[in-house]
Design a protein around this motif. Structure first.
Motif, mmCIF file in Angstrom:
data_model
loop_
_atom_site.group_PDB
_atom_site.id
_atom_site.type_symbol
_atom_site.label_atom_id
_atom_site.label_comp_id
_atom_site.label_asym_id
_atom_site.label_seq_id
_atom_site.Cartn_x
_atom_site.Cartn_y
_atom_site.Cartn_z
ATOM 1 N N ILE A 109 -49.337 42.714 58.225
ATOM 2 C CA ILE A 109 -48.453 43.731 57.654
ATOM 3 C C ILE A 109 -48.471 43.565 56.143
ATOM 4 C CG2 ILE A 109 -46.102 44.648 57.614
ATOM 5 C CD1 ILE A 109 -45.686 43.183 60.338
ATOM 6 N N PHE A 110 -48.825 44.622 55.436
ATOM 7 C CA PHE A 110 -49.001 44.540 53.992
ATOM 8 C C PHE A 110 -47.933 45.327 53.242
ATOM 9 C CE2 PHE A 110 -53.154 44.179 55.984
ATOM 10 C CZ PHE A 110 -53.675 43.036 55.379
ATOM 11 N N ASP A 111 -47.411 44.709 52.199
ATOM 12 C CA ASP A 111 -46.685 45.443 51.184
ATOM 13 C C ASP A 111 -47.707 46.347 50.476
ATOM 14 O OD1 ASP A 111 -44.636 46.049 49.245
ATOM 15 O OD2 ASP A 111 -45.605 44.625 47.900
ATOM 16 N N MET A 112 -47.246 47.393 49.822
ATOM 17 C CA MET A 112 -48.172 48.274 49.098
ATOM 18 C C MET A 112 -48.244 47.921 47.616
ATOM 19 S SD MET A 112 -50.365 50.735 49.108
ATOM 20 C CE MET A 112 -50.243 51.817 50.525
ATOM 21 N N THR B 131 -45.466 34.551 60.042
ATOM 22 C CA THR B 131 -46.146 33.835 58.964
ATOM 23 C C THR B 131 -46.147 34.703 57.708
ATOM 24 O OG1 THR B 131 -47.571 32.652 60.512
ATOM 25 C CG2 THR B 131 -48.377 32.874 58.257
ATOM 26 N N VAL B 132 -45.980 34.067 56.542
ATOM 27 C CA VAL B 132 -45.959 34.808 55.274
ATOM 28 C C VAL B 132 -47.103 34.339 54.382
ATOM 29 C CG1 VAL B 132 -44.695 35.289 53.151
ATOM 30 C CG2 VAL B 132 -43.478 35.222 55.336
ATOM 31 N N ILE B 133 -47.898 35.297 53.926
ATOM 32 C CA ILE B 133 -48.952 35.052 52.949
ATOM 33 C C ILE B 133 -48.491 35.670 51.635
ATOM 34 C CG2 ILE B 133 -51.397 35.247 52.412
ATOM 35 C CD1 ILE B 133 -50.815 33.839 55.102
ATOM 36 N N GLY B 134 -48.198 34.831 50.656
ATOM 37 C CA GLY B 134 -47.739 35.309 49.354
ATOM 38 C C GLY B 134 -48.911 35.633 48.446
ATOM 39 N N VAL C 165 -47.903 40.009 54.467
ATOM 40 C CA VAL C 165 -48.659 39.772 53.235
ATOM 41 C C VAL C 165 -48.014 40.567 52.105
ATOM 42 C CG1 VAL C 165 -50.938 39.865 52.155
ATOM 43 C CG2 VAL C 165 -50.758 39.537 54.639
ATOM 44 N N GLY C 166 -47.503 39.863 51.088
ATOM 45 C CA GLY C 166 -46.845 40.578 49.998
ATOM 46 C C GLY C 166 -46.624 39.711 48.777
ATOM 47 N N GLY D 75 -48.245 46.077 44.287
ATOM 48 C CA GLY D 75 -48.427 44.693 43.873
ATOM 49 C C GLY D 75 -49.168 43.844 44.878
ATOM 50 N N THR D 76 -49.564 44.447 46.005
ATOM 51 C CA THR D 76 -50.304 43.723 47.047
ATOM 52 C C THR D 76 -51.638 44.414 47.326
ATOM 53 O OG1 THR D 76 -48.254 42.921 48.057
ATOM 54 C CG2 THR D 76 -50.244 42.875 49.419
ATOM 55 N N LEU D 77 -51.568 45.674 47.711
ATOM 56 C CA LEU D 77 -52.778 46.476 47.900
ATOM 57 C C LEU D 77 -53.095 47.296 46.652
ATOM 58 C CD1 LEU D 77 -52.132 47.945 51.492
ATOM 59 C CD2 LEU D 77 -53.373 45.852 50.881
#
Length: 228
Positions: free
Chosen positions: A14-17, A192-195, A176-177, A19-21
């Motif tokens: 799951i992606f933030d938009m 799980t969080v990927i910073g 993911v964000g 600042g991430t993508l």
């Protein structure tokens, strides 16, 4: 890449938009300055345009909270007009090819999709803005769902991610964000969080609590390779 955990291969990411993508500032800042020119012309705002860094520091927040910080003395009418103008100007920018994804985002998403990972977006932004980015930059077809606070009326990203997980029956995902709201959304939902630390919008503590911190988007592929 800072890895503090043994990762389990996810069924979904799951992606933030912003600042991430998406390199938000490449679209936001031209729109931001036009927005304040129009607010002044219409009598909704007086004085100099607030510093760009103030706006960039608010990325990831709900729009209501952004305007409370950027235009703290603004009337409710001014805040609503700012909502309308920001969306209008950003959509115009996307149509004019303004705004770009971070390096290797499209290629990495395509590879994850090929590997069978279900991909989603969860953003605190407006529905039309978030979906327009995915459409305009050719990545919409890679996602099983694009969720936004603007569409679902959620009060926090925790609620938005919970809704997404429930609707798609997902047990094991990587969130993911780049902001603390992404960390909170992942952890509060047991994921799980990927910073992501390549955007640079937040302070040193922004990604505290992440399981892994990455410095380029393509590092996700290595993490997926290494996950059990």
């Amino acid at each position: 890449m800072e890895n503090t955990a043994t990762l389990i291969k996810p069924e979904a990411m799951i992606f933030d938009m912003d600042g991430t993508l998406f390199q938000t500032e490449t679209l936001l800042l031209p729109a931001y300055h036009k927005l304040f020119d129009i607010l002044r012309e219409e009598g909704h705002y007086q004085g100099e345009t607030p510093d760009e860094e103030l706006m960039l520091g608010c990325l990831g927040m709900l729009l209501d909270d952004i305007w409370k910080k950027v235009i703290p003395n603004g009337t409710p009418a001014a805040h609503r007009r700012a909502d309308e103008l920001l969306l209008q100007l950003e959509l115009e920018g996307l149509n004019n090819k303004t705004g770009i994804l971070y390096p290797e985002v499209k290629e990495t998403l395509e590879e994850l999709h090929q590997r069978g990972v279900r991909l989603f977006v969860a953003s605190n932004g407006l529905e039309h803005y978030v979906k327009a980015i995915a459409d305009a930059r050719g990545i919409m077809s890679l996602f099983d769902g694009v969720y936004s606070a603007g569409e679902h009326g959620t009060a926090s990203k925790v609620d938005l991610v919970r809704l997404l997980l429930d609707q798609h029956n997902i047990q094991n995902a990587w969130m993911v964000g780049d902001r603390s709201s992404d960390v909170e959304a992942g952890k509060e939902n047991g994921q799980t969080v990927i910073g992501c630390q390549y955007a640079g919008f937040g302070g040193e503590q922004e990604l505290k609590g992440s399981d892994v911190v990455i410095h380029s988007f393509s590092q996700l592929l290595k993490l997926h390779d290494q996950a059990e």
